[in-house]
Design a protein around this motif. Structure first.
Motif, PDB file in Angstrom:
ATOM      1  N   GLY A   1       0.786  -1.230   0.000  1.00  0.00           N
ATOM      2  CA  GLY A   1       0.000   0.000   0.000  1.00  0.00           C
ATOM      3  C   GLY A   1       0.815   1.275   0.000  1.00  0.00           C
ATOM      4  O   GLY A   1       0.265   2.376   0.052  1.00  0.00           O
ATOM      5  N   ILE A   2       2.138   1.156  -0.052  1.00  0.00           N
ATOM      6  CA  ILE A   2       3.032   2.317  -0.015  1.00  0.00           C
ATOM      7  C   ILE A   2       3.471   2.669  -1.432  1.00  0.00           C
ATOM      8  O   ILE A   2       3.932   1.817  -2.179  1.00  0.00           O
ATOM      9  N   SER A   3       3.326   3.934  -1.787  1.00  0.00           N
ATOM     10  CA  SER A   3       3.883   4.413  -3.054  1.00  0.00           C
ATOM     11  C   SER A   3       4.542   5.756  -2.803  1.00  0.00           C
ATOM     12  O   SER A   3       4.252   6.427  -1.808  1.00  0.00           O
ATOM     13  N   TYR A   4       5.451   6.117  -3.691  1.00  0.00           N
ATOM     14  CA  TYR A   4       6.109   7.412  -3.551  1.00  0.00           C
ATOM     15  C   TYR A   4       6.249   8.050  -4.916  1.00  0.00           C
ATOM     16  O   TYR A   4       6.251   7.382  -5.939  1.00  0.00           O
ATOM     17  N   HIS A   5       6.321   9.379  -4.882  1.00  0.00           N
ATOM     18  CA  HIS A   5       6.363  10.156  -6.113  1.00  0.00           C
ATOM     19  C   HIS A   5       7.365  11.282  -5.954  1.00  0.00           C
ATOM     20  O   HIS A   5       7.338  12.019  -4.960  1.00  0.00           O
ATOM     21  N   SER A   6       8.236  11.425  -6.939  1.00  0.00           N
ATOM     22  CA  SER A   6       9.190  12.518  -6.968  1.00  0.00           C
ATOM     23  C   SER A   6       8.638  13.616  -7.878  1.00  0.00           C
ATOM     24  O   SER A   6       8.535  13.410  -9.082  1.00  0.00           O
ATOM     25  N   PRO A   7       8.274  14.784  -7.323  1.00  0.00           N
ATOM     26  CA  PRO A   7       7.681  15.840  -8.144  1.00  0.00           C
ATOM     27  C   PRO A   7       8.702  16.708  -8.885  1.00  0.00           C
ATOM     28  O   PRO A   7       8.403  17.836  -9.270  1.00  0.00           O
ATOM     29  N   ASP A   8       9.893  16.198  -9.111  1.00  0.00           N
ATOM     30  CA  ASP A   8      10.949  16.945  -9.789  1.00  0.00           C
ATOM     31  C   ASP A   8      10.456  17.447 -11.149  1.00  0.00           C
ATOM     32  O   ASP A   8       9.906  16.685 -11.943  1.00  0.00           O
ATOM     33  N   GLY A   9      10.634  18.745 -11.398  1.00  0.00           N
ATOM     34  CA  GLY A   9      10.242  19.342 -12.668  1.00  0.00           C
ATOM     35  C   GLY A   9       8.804  19.832 -12.719  1.00  0.00           C
ATOM     36  O   GLY A   9       8.397  20.461 -13.692  1.00  0.00           O
ATOM     37  N   GLU A  10       8.024  19.562 -11.686  1.00  0.00           N
ATOM     38  CA  GLU A  10       6.618  19.983 -11.667  1.00  0.00           C
ATOM     39  C   GLU A  10       6.521  21.454 -11.255  1.00  0.00           C
ATOM     40  O   GLU A  10       7.361  21.963 -10.517  1.00  0.00           O
ATOM     41  N   PRO A  11       5.471  22.138 -11.720  1.00  0.00           N
ATOM     42  CA  PRO A  11       5.248  23.518 -11.283  1.00  0.00           C
ATOM     43  C   PRO A  11       4.960  23.560  -9.787  1.00  0.00           C
ATOM     44  O   PRO A  11       4.421  22.608  -9.227  1.00  0.00           O
ATOM     45  N   TYR A  12       5.317  24.680  -9.169  1.00  0.00           N
ATOM     46  CA  TYR A  12       5.067  24.849  -7.739  1.00  0.00           C
ATOM     47  C   TYR A  12       4.255  26.118  -7.518  1.00  0.00           C
ATOM     48  O   TYR A  12       4.489  27.145  -8.142  1.00  0.00           O
TER      49      TYR A  12
ATOM     50  N   VAL B   1      12.410  28.078  -1.333  1.00  0.00           N
ATOM     51  CA  VAL B   1      12.477  28.802  -2.596  1.00  0.00           C
ATOM     52  C   VAL B   1      13.823  29.496  -2.694  1.00  0.00           C
ATOM     53  O   VAL B   1      14.220  30.217  -1.779  1.00  0.00           O
ATOM     54  N   THR B   2      14.530  29.273  -3.820  1.00  0.00           N
ATOM     55  CA  THR B   2      15.794  29.953  -4.045  1.00  0.00           C
ATOM     56  C   THR B   2      15.587  31.057  -5.068  1.00  0.00           C
ATOM     57  O   THR B   2      14.779  30.921  -5.980  1.00  0.00           O
TER      58      THR B   2
ATOM     59  N   LEU C   1       7.471  29.286 -10.774  1.00  0.00           N
ATOM     60  CA  LEU C   1       8.242  28.447  -9.862  1.00  0.00           C
ATOM     61  C   LEU C   1       8.130  26.981 -10.266  1.00  0.00           C
ATOM     62  O   LEU C   1       7.055  26.487 -10.587  1.00  0.00           O
ATOM     63  N   VAL C   2       9.283  26.304 -10.240  1.00  0.00           N
ATOM     64  CA  VAL C   2       9.364  24.900 -10.625  1.00  0.00           C
ATOM     65  C   VAL C   2      10.182  24.157  -9.577  1.00  0.00           C
ATOM     66  O   VAL C   2      11.179  24.679  -9.062  1.00  0.00           O
TER      67      VAL C   2
ATOM     68  N   GLU D   1      12.800  26.800  -7.727  1.00  0.00           N
ATOM     69  CA  GLU D   1      13.455  27.942  -8.350  1.00  0.00           C
ATOM     70  C   GLU D   1      12.523  28.560  -9.380  1.00  0.00           C
ATOM     71  O   GLU D   1      11.644  27.893  -9.918  1.00  0.00           O
ATOM     72  N   SER D   2      12.750  29.825  -9.666  1.00  0.00           N
ATOM     73  CA  SER D   2      11.995  30.504 -10.707  1.00  0.00           C
ATOM     74  C   SER D   2      12.739  30.312 -12.025  1.00  0.00           C
ATOM     75  O   SER D   2      13.945  30.550 -12.103  1.00  0.00           O
ATOM     76  N   LEU D   3      12.013  29.883 -13.043  1.00  0.00           N
ATOM     77  CA  LEU D   3      12.638  29.689 -14.353  1.00  0.00           C
ATOM     78  C   LEU D   3      12.266  30.790 -15.309  1.00  0.00           C
ATOM     79  O   LEU D   3      11.322  31.452 -15.222  1.00  0.00           O
TER      80      LEU D   3
END
Length: 100
Positions: free
Chosen positions: A43-54, A65-66, A73-74, A98-100
């Motif tokens: 029942g455990i799952s994980y997700h890496s939101p790398d590259g997703e909008p924030y 936030v840098t 923001l991404v 970071e802001s792109l």
């Protein structure tokens, strides 16, 4: 439940390192996929939101936030992934934005 979250975090770290070091093929990906599948069966799952909008309205991550800008923001780095148990968040992700 905490030990399973710890395992998910460690598998996430190993996946990131394998990707960074450009380690591909079955040597690393197959065992990591098997661990991920075993976690899913529990029942455990994980997700890496790398590259997703924030945006500040996101509740599934805690962000640092840098930079000075607050537009476009991404998520650029994932320290800890979002971990769920049967669809409910049991660990919010920890990310750098970071802001792109």
């Amino acid at each position: 439940m905490r030990p399973l979250v710890d395992i998910a975090n460690q598998v996430h770290i190993l996946e990131k390192k394998a990707e960074k070091d450009k380690l591909s093929g079955n040597t690393y990906s197959r065992p990591l996929q098997r661990i991920r599948q075993a976690l899913l069966e529990l029942g455990i799952s994980y997700h890496s939101p790398d590259g997703e909008p924030y945006s500040e309205t996101r509740t599934d991550v805690e962000a640092s936030v840098t930079g000075d800008l607050t537009d476009n923001l991404v998520i650029t780095q994932v320290i800890k992934p979002i971990v769920t148990y049967n669809g409910q968040i049991i660990q919010t992700g920890i990310v750098i934005v970071e802001s792109l």
